[in-house]
Each structure stands twice: as structure tokens, then as C-alpha cells.
Design an enzyme around this catalytic site. Structure first.
Site, PDB file in Angstrom:
ATOM      1  CG  ASP A  61      -0.355  -0.045   2.515  1.00 36.04           C
ATOM      2  OD1 ASP A  61       0.881  -0.169   2.599  1.00 36.04           O
ATOM      3  OD2 ASP A  61      -1.099   0.059   3.516  1.00 36.04           O
ATOM      4  CB  SER A  62       4.567   1.745  -0.044  1.00 38.50           C
ATOM      5  OG  SER A  62       4.801   0.594  -0.842  1.00 38.50           O
ATOM      6  CG  ASP A  97       0.361  -4.069   2.075  1.00 36.88           C
ATOM      7  OD1 ASP A  97       0.429  -4.926   2.982  1.00 36.88           O
ATOM      8  OD2 ASP A  97       1.212  -3.171   1.912  1.00 36.88           O
ATOM      9  CE  LYS A 145       3.239  -5.991   3.673  1.00 32.02           C
ATOM     10  NZ  LYS A 145       2.739  -4.859   4.492  1.00 32.02           N
ATOM     11  CD  GLU A 179       0.576  -1.467   8.037  1.00 28.95           C
ATOM     12  OE1 GLU A 179       0.233  -0.729   8.987  1.00 28.95           O
ATOM     13  OE2 GLU A 179       1.066  -1.028   6.978  1.00 28.95           O
ATOM     14  CD  GLU A 235       7.900  -0.475   7.460  1.00 31.45           C
ATOM     15  OE1 GLU A 235       6.911  -1.159   7.119  1.00 31.45           O
ATOM     16  OE2 GLU A 235       8.133   0.672   7.032  1.00 31.45           O
TER      17      GLU A 235
HETATM   18  O1  KIV Z   1       3.556  -1.118   1.635  1.00 28.66           O
HETATM   19  C1  KIV Z   1       4.716  -1.558   1.578  1.00 28.66           C
HETATM   20  O2  KIV Z   1       5.462  -1.321   0.621  1.00 28.66           O
HETATM   21  C2  KIV Z   1       5.178  -2.387   2.679  1.00 28.66           C
HETATM   22  C3  KIV Z   1       6.633  -2.742   2.728  1.00 28.66           C
HETATM   23  C4  KIV Z   1       7.455  -1.554   2.954  1.00 28.66           C
HETATM   24  C5  KIV Z   1       6.913  -3.835   3.681  1.00 28.66           C
HETATM   25  O3  KIV Z   1       4.424  -2.752   3.514  1.00 28.66           O
END
Ligand code: KIV
Length: 289
Positions: free
Chosen positions: A66-67, A105, A135, A137, A204
């Protein structure tokens, strides 16, 4: 927007790898933990088809993080990222990859309310994108949800330590685990999601000794970012390691100078257009003789 992940190489500008390859599977990723002298897992973020094609042969896991909110959309944080955005980019990355396991994510607000909400969001991600896993969090508070999903056939990668979706609660993006209490909490979070069935856990932005303690404590691979060289794998945001941004966090190593390369190429193009040097005879169509 269609999120189909069928590869259509005939109409694609890009050139997908034509060789059929067996994708890295989730069980094979889990199995790396117990192996003697196992190579660390290589994971990078990918948001688009062409990037996925270029990274795929070299990576075990492509993370549609989600970055992308900040990197692709210029958003101030990951909080405004939506399920639609994750599905569209996840499908693009599946279309561009043949080898790496694709992990997508779960965006903020799509899973925290209940295990059922998380299942609805995760099942849509899996169906729309063709990803192998999601993924999520969060630590102990998310353990019940991790169990609910994994028991229903959705592999989950955990993410503990500095969790960017909690930036408002954490008060910033600084490294975590400097106090004894926070150190213990993060170790407990990692154990909780692993015990609940996560097939791997991203750690992280934590002090190195804390990352090492988590690697020691878990039976599943621990993938570090700003963590420790002893992790079972490493992940970075691809655009950070390629040098697309002027500012990179301390834990990023710049393996390229993409911003310098782009600036130089665009300056050159602009100069040639203004001087009427582009297009030259090589780039224009002549009438047939
Ligand atoms: O969103 C993302 O890119 C991430 C990584 C930095 C682990 O969660």
C-alpha cells in the site's frame, strides 16, 4: 476498470516472459525457515506490469504494497489507499509475473473491524488479482483475524513493528522497540500472528536486536525492512532502492540513480525538441516509393 489478470501478450507493448515457469508457492516460502543454509528470501514491491516483469526473475516475492499510495499517487500516507486501488495494481503485477509469489497489502479500513470484514476484502483481492496471499498490518489484536483467514484458505503475511497504517497512533515513522515495554510488545505481536497461522512476518523499522529476537522466536520466515541482516529475507520499496527519490530513509541502500537517469534523458529530449533535432530522419515515415 477490469482487474482481470489474464496475460495478453499479443496486444501488450511489453514483452512478458514466454517461458512457462512454476511460481514460488506459499508452502515453499514457509519451508525456507527450517532449511540449513537457506538463502534469504528476496522481496521487492511492485505496482505495475512492467516493473513486475523486470523484477520477477530475481525475486521470490513481489509485494503489491500500500506504499503505492505515496509512490504512485503522491498521497501523504497509506491511509487513503482503497481496495479498488490494491485490486487494480495487484492484477497488473500478476499479469507481469510468472515466477515470484504475489502478495497484496490489505488497505487501511478494509480488515480491522472484524474477521468477516477481513475475509470479504481478502477474498476479493485474491479473486480479482490472482495473488497468492495478502499482507496485513498489526500484531496480537489481529491474531484472531489472521486465524480466520488462514483457516479459510487465504494465506496471510503478518507485518509488525513500525506499521505505517498506524502512523497517527505511533506519532511518526521512527524506529520502534527502543523501550523495554515496546520491545516486549513487538516480540509478542510477531509471535501472536505467527501462532495464528501467518506464513511469514514482515518486521519493519525496529532496533536490530529486536529483529534478531523475532527471527529466533518464530518458526516462519521473518522478512526485514529496516530490521536486521539476520532476517530470513529482506524487502525494500523498489523505487527507493532504484534511487527514484532524492530522500531515502536510513535503512535504504540506493542501488541505482533512476531520478538522475530520468532527469538527464528528459533534459536531453527537451533540448532536442526545442532545437528541432528531434525527430530526425530516423524517426519519421517517408512516402512509399
Ligand atoms: O507497503 C509496503 O510497501 C510495505 C513494505 C514496505 C513492507 O508494507
Amino acid at each position: 476498470m477490469s482487474t482481470t489478470f489474464t496475460v495478453d501478450s499479443a496486444t501488450s507493448r511489453a514483452t512478458p516472459t514466454p517461458k512457462p515457469m512454476k511460481r514460488v508457492t506459499i508452502p515453499s516460502i514457509m519451508a525456507r525457515k527450517g532449511q540449513d543454509n537457506a538463502e534469504p528470501l528476496v522481496m521487492l514491491t511492485a505496482y505495475t506490469v512492467r516493473t513486475a516483469q523486470l523484477l520477477d526473475p530475481h525475486c521470490d516475492i513481489l509485494l503489491v504494497g500500500d506504499s503505492l499510495g505515496q509512490v504512485i499517487y503522491g498521497l501523504p500516507s497509506t491511509l487513503p489507499v482503497t481496495l479498488d486501488m490494491m485490486c487494480a495494481h495487484g492484477a497488473a503485477v500478476s499479469r507481469g509475473s510468472y515466477h515470484a509469489a504475489v502478495v497484496v497489502d490489505m488497505p487501511f479500513g478494509s480488515y480491522e473491524a472484524s474477521p468477516v470484514q477481513a475475509f470479504e476484502s481478502a477474498s476479493r483481492i485474491m479473486a480479482d488479482t490472482g495473488a497468492a496471499a495478502v499482507k496485513m498490518e498489526g500484531g496480537a489484536a489481529m491474531a484472531e483475524t489472521v486465524r480466520f483467514l488462514t483457516e479459510r484458505g487465504i494465506p496471510v503475511m503478518g507485518h509488525v513493528g513500525l506499521t505505517p497504517q498506524a502512523v497517527n497512533a505511533l506519532g511518526g515513522y521512527g524506529a520502534r522497540g527502543r523501550s523495554d515495554a515496546e520491545y516486549e510488545k513487538i516480540v509478542g505481536d510477531a509471535k501472536a500472528v505467527a501462532d495464528a497461522g501467518a506464513f511469514a512476518v514482515v518486521v519493519e523499522g525496529v532496533v536490530e536486536t529486536l529483529a534478531d529476537a523475532i527471527v529466533e522466536a518464530l518458526d516462519v520466515p521473518v522478512i526485514g525492512i529496516g530490521a536486521s541482516a539476520n532476517c530470513d529475507g529482506q524487502v525494500l520499496v523498489t523505487e527507493d532502492m532504484l534511487g527514484l527519490f532524492e530522500r531515502t530513509p536510513r535503512f535504504v541502500k540506493r542501488y541505482g540513480d533512476m531520478s538522475g537517469m530520468m532527469t538527464e534523458a528528459v533534459e536531453h529530449y527537451a533540448r532536442e525538441v526545442r532545437a528541432r533535432e528531434f525527430p530526425s530522419a530516423d524517426q519519421v515515415y517517408k512516402p512509399k516509393d
